[in-house]
Design a protein around this motif. Structure first.
Motif, PDB file in Angstrom:
ATOM      1  N   VAL A 146       0.951  -1.294  -0.036  1.00  0.00           N
ATOM      2  CA  VAL A 146       0.051  -0.031  -0.133  1.00  0.00           C
ATOM      3  C   VAL A 146       0.948   1.158  -0.060  1.00  0.00           C
ATOM      4  CG1 VAL A 146      -1.704   1.099   1.256  1.00  0.00           C
ATOM      5  CG2 VAL A 146      -2.001  -1.021   1.099  1.00  0.00           C
ATOM      6  N   GLU A 149       2.435   1.733  -3.243  1.00  0.00           N
ATOM      7  CA  GLU A 149       1.345   2.323  -4.530  1.00  0.00           C
ATOM      8  C   GLU A 149       1.197   3.897  -4.151  1.00  0.00           C
ATOM      9  OE1 GLU A 149      -1.174   1.855  -7.640  1.00  0.00           O
ATOM     10  OE2 GLU A 149       0.403   0.610  -7.035  1.00  0.00           O
ATOM     11  N   PHE A 150       1.164   4.019  -2.882  1.00  0.00           N
ATOM     12  CA  PHE A 150       0.614   5.614  -2.485  1.00  0.00           C
ATOM     13  C   PHE A 150       1.677   6.652  -2.892  1.00  0.00           C
ATOM     14  CE2 PHE A 150       0.093   8.936   0.624  1.00  0.00           C
ATOM     15  CZ  PHE A 150      -1.222   9.133   0.626  1.00  0.00           C
ATOM     16  N   ARG A 203      -4.370   9.967   4.752  1.00  0.00           N
ATOM     17  CA  ARG A 203      -4.960   9.309   3.561  1.00  0.00           C
ATOM     18  C   ARG A 203      -4.295   7.739   3.481  1.00  0.00           C
ATOM     19  NH1 ARG A 203      -5.956  13.656  -1.377  1.00  0.00           N
ATOM     20  NH2 ARG A 203      -7.322  14.981  -0.058  1.00  0.00           N
ATOM     21  N   LEU A 204      -2.807   7.903   3.704  1.00  0.00           N
ATOM     22  CA  LEU A 204      -2.114   6.813   3.830  1.00  0.00           C
ATOM     23  C   LEU A 204      -2.862   5.546   4.517  1.00  0.00           C
ATOM     24  CD1 LEU A 204       0.196   4.827   2.691  1.00  0.00           C
ATOM     25  CD2 LEU A 204       1.471   5.924   4.562  1.00  0.00           C
ATOM     26  N   GLN A 232      -5.926   5.771   5.870  1.00  0.00           N
ATOM     27  CA  GLN A 232      -7.105   5.189   5.032  1.00  0.00           C
ATOM     28  C   GLN A 232      -7.053   4.192   4.000  1.00  0.00           C
ATOM     29  OE1 GLN A 232      -8.293   9.275   3.820  1.00  0.00           O
ATOM     30  NE2 GLN A 232      -9.715   9.575   5.693  1.00  0.00           N
ATOM     31  N   ARG A 233      -6.044   4.566   3.113  1.00  0.00           N
ATOM     32  CA  ARG A 233      -5.779   3.422   2.018  1.00  0.00           C
ATOM     33  C   ARG A 233      -5.532   1.880   2.774  1.00  0.00           C
ATOM     34  NH1 ARG A 233      -3.890   5.603  -2.810  1.00  0.00           N
ATOM     35  NH2 ARG A 233      -5.272   7.337  -3.128  1.00  0.00           N
ATOM     36  N   ALA A 286      -8.762   0.259   4.141  1.00  0.00           N
ATOM     37  CA  ALA A 286      -9.476   0.012   2.917  1.00  0.00           C
ATOM     38  C   ALA A 286      -9.081  -1.214   2.372  1.00  0.00           C
ATOM     39  CB  ALA A 286      -9.659   1.053   1.690  1.00  0.00           C
ATOM     40  N   ALA A 287      -7.571  -1.248   2.216  1.00  0.00           N
ATOM     41  CA  ALA A 287      -7.067  -2.487   1.644  1.00  0.00           C
ATOM     42  C   ALA A 287      -7.235  -3.541   2.644  1.00  0.00           C
ATOM     43  CB  ALA A 287      -5.554  -2.365   1.729  1.00  0.00           C
TER      44      ALA A 287
END
Length: 993
Positions: free
Chosen positions: A686, A689-690, A750-751, A753-754, A757-758
């Motif tokens: 993650v 990708e971020f 936001r990281l 949050q990602r 979500a993952a």
């Protein structure tokens, strides 16, 4: 006077076996003819040795060999210089030199005719010497087959280099390195069968597959490459296989290539891969076990072998393949044409108890297990048998018996072929010719040979026949089959009653529904065929339970949700021992049953003999996850595979727990190790990708902290994960440096949050883990990601319950230096409050409030139970917070903390029993979490799970579970009250909790 040992007066034969000639007169005649041939060629040393009057063991052995093998006699008389050469060189050294000569660079003036003659001359001499070493005992059958394989490999490589160079000279190819024609040519040759396994017979055909990359650097015209390389393949076969006045090199067979009736002689790699992936059959998978690149472009060959591996070695056992393997066995039985084991006329390769059965015995189990266990991916039959024994797939004695029989039969096979250089595997019919074979195998009498051969054939047949034995009684099969079409069949219903079913008519209707194809799992004819095979054992397995009717109803619900039944029924049909565990999983552990429904292939891991004794450690799980993710390039694909991996591994830990292979303590460690490994990879993926979108924060550092059960290494099958994300960065940093920069706080929010979500986004395999971030500073009111300075500041004024949470914290991922800073910050936060006079009251008050606000819903509700898990956890956390135990125990299992507490309080009798109580409660909660989520009393548990729980607690039966829990809880509550005394709830002086 020089002795014979100086190598000048006698050939340097090795080995200690004494051959018995077919007849003494024949042996003398052969030596006389050989002397005449030596004289004709002026070979003085050989002639003198052959005519010497003194007895000579090697001369006698040579005469015996030539008398027994007309083929070897013919070679010796045609080229006696080969024996003259042995006055200066041992046979093994000469064999190695001959093979090495084929690896030398091609001369510039090489011609096809000249090269064909060279290859045949080298083959003839090498095979002659290989045979003598074999007969004299100077080489084991393993060495013999390896020498023959090396000879074939070198011959094919030399002929291929010539063909490629010739195409380059003609302008049909543009070779990157003409001095090494194979490099960059795109063309390569696979040796199959015994050549691939380095197990060639004395007079073997060689099975080859010619493949090429149409886009290789050397190819000038890709659309014409099929025709070009097919002509090359035809030429290669001619150069190796055509019989000339010098004989042949090796008979060559290209029929193992994909779809030989439709495919060209040289097959493009993309075409081959499409064929194998879409139409490849199990016999082709078996053939590919031995596939080995032997000539041509090594890089292209290596890439192909990597790409074909998933076809051969399926990660998840295709359970239908077991049935196909069984069908292959039946075809061998039908076509080998032998009703009994004989000696005269026995085919030692295809006959009963022959070489093919040993090969099949090994390959069948390699296909079944090799996908999950790379250690079994071996080409040689003897090595495969040894490894199967080492890994527990077969008994060690079975491996030894079959290996010994294999090499004995290979020795007999060589003897058969040495007689006339024919590719035959069949023993002769006449006594005289059988005696010849016996003596070539170093038996003095035909009787002794026959006994030795028969004993080995019978051993192999017995082992082979038991491989897929069907143990279903005929009567059971008839009764079960009748139910599939007639739910009211009286004999079948009576059989069900005998099995223990109390409502046989209801069971009959359920089974008839399966036969009618009401569910997707039983709609196909193939699935119903497998169901017929397994049904008797299945009904018997459920009949053994305490409540067979409900158990079968549970299985019916499971079957209703199964998307396909063919593979599932094939698995349990071929592995009846799994049925009892399957019945327990489906009826007692709904979470495990859900996983089987979704991914039935997870059950194949249970076939591995090492499964039950293997504890999935972090390192082992890292290795397996790395292999599983190896070719997943994109984030979404990696996330999907992580879900699959986590789901399957949770299932496997749960099955071990349910089966009694591990207990609750080990299960907690295993569930935690799995989460650690998955989260480690997930965070990395993650974050990478971020960063592609938003870059990096200058000096940015990140740590993911695990808390709760994850932090203390005590996860269960259904636990969510408590996380906290902490970060740091350069003081001057304001935004990230990517194409789409973000303010620092926004970046880490936001990281996070990602990451959430993952973990929690539902996909086909469900969520990865449910996540809880509420233990972060300020809980749901605070930012998702916390700066280290903010964390330190907050902890100076943190509530007691927040510091208690920190006692179960552990760094999961992050840079080593920053992780060390976080650990130190946590220690400081805990140490700073160690002398808080209200600490004991806060802990006691929180426990008292929970007693009132969340009473237990039953005896098994150990988290809420007075004297249950929460009491033990609070005691352990209090011990760390107060410094009663060392701070090194932060993030350690509760039982370990309590054990240290008991050691440090030797005079406090109440503490002595706490570790044992925690161990028992851990066992209970781990098993209960496998069951239905509403089981709060033993009566709510499925019978099988309650029985397993009683065994885990070493109780006579399940009736003792609740009294045992009550006794433990009473003692734990007493210890809590003694260690952390407090009376009253809601005291005005205690507002902080």
């Amino acid at each position: 006077m020089p002795t014979r040992d100086d190598g000048k007066l006698a050939p340097r034969f090795q080995g200690a076996l004494s051959l018995v000639p077919l007849s003494v007169d024949k042996a003398h005649s052969c030596l006389g003819d050989l002397k005449a041939a030596a004289d004709a060629e002026g070979l003085e040393r050989l002639s003198a040795w052959l005519s010497a009057a003194a007895p000579d063991k090697n001369r006698q052995r040579l005469g015996a060999a030539l008398s027994l093998s007309p083929h070897l006699e013919g070679l010796a008389l045609r080229s006696p210089r080969w024996l003259e050469q042995l006055f200066d060189e041992e046979p093994k050294a000469r064999i190695a030199a001959l093979i090495a000569s084929l690896q030398a660079p091609l001369p510039d003036d090489a011609t096809e005719a000249g090269l064909m003659a060279e290859l045949r001359q080298v083959r003839n001499e090498a095979s002659f010497l290989i045979a003598l070493d074999d007969l004299f005992g100077a080489a084991t059958p393993l060495e013999t087959t390896r020498h023959l394989s090396q000879l074939a490999e070198a011959a094919v490589a030399r002929a291929l280099r010539f063909c490629l160079s010739d195409l380059h000279r003609r302008g049909s190819l543009r070779l990157p390195n003409p001095a090494r024609p194979e490099e960059g040519s795109g063309l390569f040759v696979l040796g199959m069968g015994k050549l691939g396994g380095e197990e060639l017979n004395y007079s073997s055909d060689i099975d080859l597959i010619v493949l090429f990359e149409p886009e290789a650097e050397a190819v000038l015209d890709p659309p014409e490459s099929v025709e070009l390389f097919s002509r090359l393949a035809r030429r290669l076969v001619k150069m190796i296989g055509e019989r000339t006045r010098d004989g042949y090199v090796f008979r060559t067979d290209l029929r193992l290539r994909p779809d030989p009736s439709a495919m060209p002689l040289a097959v493009p790699v993309p075409t081959a891969l499409v064929y194998y992936e879409g139409s490849g059959r199990d016999w082709e998978r078996a053939a590919m076990i031995k596939a080995r690149p032997i000539a041509g472009d090594a890089a292209a060959a290596s890439a192909f072998m990597r790409d074909i591996a998933p076809f051969v070695w399926r990660r998840y056992l295709d359970f239908v393949a077991i049935g196909d393997i069984h069908a292959m066995k039946m075809r061998i039985d039908r076509h080998r044409g032998f009703e009994s084991i004989l000696v005269a006329g026995q085919n030692v390769k295809l006959g009963r108890g022959g070489i093919r059965e040993i090969e099949f015995f090994a390959q069948a189990q390699q296909l079944i297990a090799g996908g999950r266990n790379p250690a079994l991916r071996l080409r040689r039959t003897d090595e495969a048998l040894a490894r199967l024994g080492q890994e527990g797939w077969i008994e060690g004695t079975t491996a030894e018996e079959l290996t010994e029989a294999y090499w004995f039969l290979r020795r007999v096979e060589h003897a058969i072929q040495m007689v006339a250089d024919e590719q035959s595997h069949t023993l002769p019919e006449t006594t005289e010719e059988l005696t010849r074979i016996a003596k070539l195998c170093n038996f003095e009498t035909l009787e002794a040979f026959s006994q030795a051969l028969t004993r080995r054939l019978e051993t192999v047949e017995a082992r082979f026949s038991s491989l897929f034995a069907d143990h279903a009684p005929a009567r059971s099969q008839e009764g079960a089959t009748a139910l599939l079409s007639d739910a009211e069949d009286e004999a079948a219903l009576h059989w069900l009653s005998q099995l223990g079913y109390r409502r046989p008519a209801d069971v009959g209707r359920i089974v008839q529904g399966w036969g009618a194809g009401r569910y997707r799992a039983t709609r196909s004819e193939a699935a119903r065929e497998q169901l017929v095979r397994v049904l008797p054992s299945l009904l018997e397995a459920f009949g053994k339970g305490q409540d067979p009717d409900n158990a079968l109803a549970g299985f019916d619900r499971f079957l209703q949700g199964l998307p396909s039944g063919l593979q599932f029924f094939s698995l349990i049909a071929s592995n009846p021992r799994l049925l009892e565990l399957l019945a327990l999983a489906i009826t007692a552990a709904p979470r495990l049953a859900d996983t089987i429904s979704l991914r039935p292939h997870v059950f194949d891991a249970l076939l591995d003999p090492a499964f039950y004794r293997e504890i999935p450690t972090r390192e082992l799980l890292r290795q397996r996850l790395s292999a599983f993710l190896r070719d997943a390039q994109f984030l979404e694909e990696r996330l999907a595979r992580l879900r699959i991996f986590a789901s399957e591994q949770r299932f496997l830990v749960g099955i071990r727990l349910l089966a009694g292979a591990i207990e609750g303590e080990a299960a907690g460690a295993a569930f935690t190790a799995l989460a650690d490994v998955v989260l480690e990879v997930l965070v990395e993926a993650v974050e990478a990708e971020f960063r592609r979108a938003h870059g990096r924060v200058p000096g940015g550092r990140l740590v993911v902290l695990g808390l709760g059960r994850l932090g203390s290494g005590e996860l269960t099958a259904s636990s969510d994960v408590d996380l906290m994300l902490l970060y740091d960065h350069d003081p001057a940093a304001e935004t990230s440096d990517g194409d789409r920069p973000l303010p620092v706080s926004t970046y880490y929010t936001r990281l996070t949050q990602r990451l959430i979500a993952a973990l929690t986004s539902p996909m086909a395999d469900g969520v990865l883990y449910e996540v809880d971030f509420r233990l972060r500073p300020s809980g749901n009111k605070g930012p998702l990601a916390t700066h280290i300075d903010a964390f330190r500041k907050y902890q100076r004024e943190a509530w007691t319950w927040e510091r208690m949470a920190l006692t179960r914290s552990r760094v999961l991922s992050g840079e080593t230096d920053f992780a060390g800073e976080i650990r130190q910050a946590i220690r400081e936060a805990i140490e700073s409050h160690a002398q808080d006079p209200l600490l004991r009251y806060d802990v006691a008050d929180m426990r008292a409030r929970l007693d009132m606000q969340k009473p237990p819903r039953g005896t098994l509700d150990l988290k809420r139970l007075a004297g249950g898990l929460t009491d033990l956890e609070f005691i352990a956390q209090w011990a760390i917070l107060t410094g009663t135990v060392p701070l090194d125990l932060i993030g350690q299992p509760t039982e370990q903390v309590l054990r240290e507490l008991a050691r440090r309080l030797p005079d406090h009798a109440d503490a002595d029993g706490l570790p044992a109580a925690m161990a028992d409660f851990t066992r209970i909660v781990q098993l209960v979490r496998l069951g239905p989520g509403t089981a709060f009393n033993v009566s709510d548990l499925p019978a099988g799970l309650a029985d397993r729980l009683a065994r885990s607690l070493d109780l006579a039966d399940q009736s003792g579970i609740e009294p045992h829990i009550a006794d433990l809880a009473e003692r734990v509550r007493a210890a809590f009250s003694a260690l952390i005394p407090f009376e009253g709830v809601g005291d005005d002086k205690l507002p902080r909790s």
